[in-house]
Design an enzyme around this catalytic site. Sequence first.
Site, PDB file in Angstrom:
ATOM      1  N   HIS A 218       7.142  17.891  15.821  1.00  0.00           N
ATOM      2  CA  HIS A 218       5.908  18.026  15.384  1.00  0.00           C
ATOM      3  C   HIS A 218       5.914  17.904  13.821  1.00  0.00           C
ATOM      4  O   HIS A 218       4.691  17.908  13.413  1.00  0.00           O
ATOM      5  CB  HIS A 218       5.368  19.499  15.829  1.00  0.00           C
ATOM      6  CG  HIS A 218       3.703  19.183  15.778  1.00  0.00           C
ATOM      7  ND1 HIS A 218       3.164  20.209  14.955  1.00  0.00           N
ATOM      8  CD2 HIS A 218       2.741  18.571  16.363  1.00  0.00           C
ATOM      9  CE1 HIS A 218       1.829  19.966  15.150  1.00  0.00           C
ATOM     10  NE2 HIS A 218       1.520  18.935  16.240  1.00  0.00           N
ATOM     11  N   LYS A 220       5.666  16.333  10.061  1.00  0.00           N
ATOM     12  CA  LYS A 220       5.281  15.220   9.430  1.00  0.00           C
ATOM     13  C   LYS A 220       5.690  15.182   7.691  1.00  0.00           C
ATOM     14  O   LYS A 220       5.297  15.842   7.170  1.00  0.00           O
ATOM     15  CB  LYS A 220       3.708  15.411   9.450  1.00  0.00           C
ATOM     16  CG  LYS A 220       3.162  15.585  10.844  1.00  0.00           C
ATOM     17  CD  LYS A 220       1.956  16.087  10.936  1.00  0.00           C
ATOM     18  CE  LYS A 220       1.171  16.326  12.275  1.00  0.00           C
ATOM     19  NZ  LYS A 220       2.278  17.219  13.137  1.00  0.00           N
ATOM     20  N   ASP A 225      12.137   7.538  -2.744  1.00  0.00           N
ATOM     21  CA  ASP A 225      13.179   7.767  -3.982  1.00  0.00           C
ATOM     22  C   ASP A 225      13.424   8.955  -4.010  1.00  0.00           C
ATOM     23  O   ASP A 225      14.034   9.274  -5.154  1.00  0.00           O
ATOM     24  CB  ASP A 225      12.333   7.083  -4.785  1.00  0.00           C
ATOM     25  CG  ASP A 225      12.242   5.292  -4.907  1.00  0.00           C
ATOM     26  OD1 ASP A 225      12.951   4.922  -4.046  1.00  0.00           O
ATOM     27  OD2 ASP A 225      11.450   4.964  -5.601  1.00  0.00           O
ATOM     28  N   HIS A 406      -8.269  19.313  11.753  1.00  0.00           N
ATOM     29  CA  HIS A 406      -6.686  19.269  12.213  1.00  0.00           C
ATOM     30  C   HIS A 406      -5.934  20.175  10.964  1.00  0.00           C
ATOM     31  O   HIS A 406      -4.611  20.210  11.514  1.00  0.00           O
ATOM     32  CB  HIS A 406      -6.370  17.891  12.342  1.00  0.00           C
ATOM     33  CG  HIS A 406      -4.985  17.777  12.901  1.00  0.00           C
ATOM     34  ND1 HIS A 406      -4.032  17.202  12.665  1.00  0.00           N
ATOM     35  CD2 HIS A 406      -4.633  18.131  14.378  1.00  0.00           C
ATOM     36  CE1 HIS A 406      -3.056  17.193  13.430  1.00  0.00           C
ATOM     37  NE2 HIS A 406      -3.327  17.856  14.515  1.00  0.00           N
ATOM     38  N   LYS A 408      -4.013  22.596   8.759  1.00  0.00           N
ATOM     39  CA  LYS A 408      -3.254  23.967   9.127  1.00  0.00           C
ATOM     40  C   LYS A 408      -2.957  24.620   7.712  1.00  0.00           C
ATOM     41  O   LYS A 408      -2.112  24.319   7.253  1.00  0.00           O
ATOM     42  CB  LYS A 408      -1.967  23.734   9.862  1.00  0.00           C
ATOM     43  CG  LYS A 408      -2.360  22.604  11.316  1.00  0.00           C
ATOM     44  CD  LYS A 408      -1.772  21.659  11.231  1.00  0.00           C
ATOM     45  CE  LYS A 408      -1.622  20.501  12.131  1.00  0.00           C
ATOM     46  NZ  LYS A 408      -2.049  20.840  13.351  1.00  0.00           N
ATOM     47  N   ASP A 413      -5.263  36.405  -0.584  1.00  0.00           N
ATOM     48  CA  ASP A 413      -5.451  36.988  -1.747  1.00  0.00           C
ATOM     49  C   ASP A 413      -5.646  35.945  -2.956  1.00  0.00           C
ATOM     50  O   ASP A 413      -5.121  36.484  -3.950  1.00  0.00           O
ATOM     51  CB  ASP A 413      -4.600  37.923  -2.032  1.00  0.00           C
ATOM     52  CG  ASP A 413      -4.710  39.178  -1.254  1.00  0.00           C
ATOM     53  OD1 ASP A 413      -5.595  39.416  -0.243  1.00  0.00           O
ATOM     54  OD2 ASP A 413      -3.705  39.911  -0.907  1.00  0.00           O
TER      55      ASP A 413
END
Length: 488
Positions: A218, A220, A225, A406, A408, A413
Amino acid sequence: MESWLLLLHILLALLFGLRVLYVQKNTGTAFAWLILLLLLPAAGALLYLLIGEPRLGRRRDKRSAEITAFFKAFGSRYLTDNYGKVDEWEIKAYNGIERIAGSNTGMDVTVGNRLELLHTTDTILEHMLADIRGAQHSCLLEFYIIDPQGRITALLQAVMEAAKRGVDCRILADAVGSHGFWQGEWPARLRAAGVDVQIALPVSAWRSFFTRTDLRNHRKLLIVDHQVGYTGSFNLVDPQYFKRDAGVGEWVDVMMRCRGPLVWQMAAVFYADMMLEKDESLETAQARMGSLKTFLPGKEQIVAAGGVNVQVVPSAPDQAEKVIYDTLLCALYNAERKVVITTPYFVPDDPLLTALTTAARRGVEVTLVLPYKVDSVMVRYASQAYYPMLLKAGVKIALFKEGLLHAKTMTIDDKLSLFGTVNMDMRSFFLNLEVSLAIYDEAITQMILQQQQAYLAKSEYVTVKAWKMRSKWWSLVENSVRLVGPLL
């Protein structure tokens, strides 16, 4: 005949029930499996054989120690040797969270990073395209979903053009999440242009007997470079085309564009995953990483640039400790004033639910931002079953109404944030390969918090009064689905 069926029913439930009690460490997951086995012993036993335990295969299990050594050598040791460790006074305020985040991976906090938050599809794709088109040495892509429609075709075309001019281009895409990609013409076109295209966690009927087919990559990542890295919630999809008939609106994502030593840690995650999928030797992967040293900025450049303290946190089901789950719990228990969380899928277990509710009860302002509509009916019902407990404890629940949120993200604080690919559910915590950033910086945390506030401005809060006015029937449905929530 009926007595034989009853005996078979009892034996299957007993045998697999004992296996569940022996193997499963999470109480909620064990309880869900026991219920399923008691109600549907034959189907439950078959499902348990297929998806009951986090099996990535014997080959990967045997090499898990190599991965840890690889991360320690190239995710931390080289950085420490070249840039030095973060001074203890800089991270002491985080009460050992960085130690939890580094457990099982060996990845330390890196210094001198620069981060840029990208919160629209246009800006994400514009920056990615510009970096790929400007690539001189390498272009590494690792994504759960590659959906070659709309603007994503231009990005894949840019990767092909980079490969044709001699750039080392590699793509790692999940077998299930990118099923449409693998069934189409793009893998062949990319390979013809010189791109190394590799399937992640392939599935087949035969493999299902030895590996769990619903364990997915999952992650991404885009690394160009070895200087610029991207991670976050954005898959390679154009929201104008992707799941447009699902009735949830366009997907809303965020990515972090990164520069600095943490990109080296991101590259280590990519090369380790590629090493396992291609069944390469540890020495081959080490040689690839070792060759990157010339592309990293010098210590003088890092010191002059100042920057952000960041830690890359890769998690996987074959790790001895559930590192991102433990990090998140540790952060919640350390919260003193405010916690804001955005996640598309929210199905907590008891420890996570307790951490959220006790934080709210001891005076911490806890806000949970979820999409108003989600693309999984089961997840929606399971999530809603927890609303009464959360609301009673004082947790604020806001439902985003302008698409499927979508992103996450989690801010603590105003000074610590977790950002990456991990949903607030057991699948992300215990079953998928994920990657997160633990960001120890007030300015970046404030930037993420501002984006969270922008989501809140387009959301509707759930109130205790309105929730109590719903039909009792819905509570029965939601609490029934909640029993199998740990399996979702």
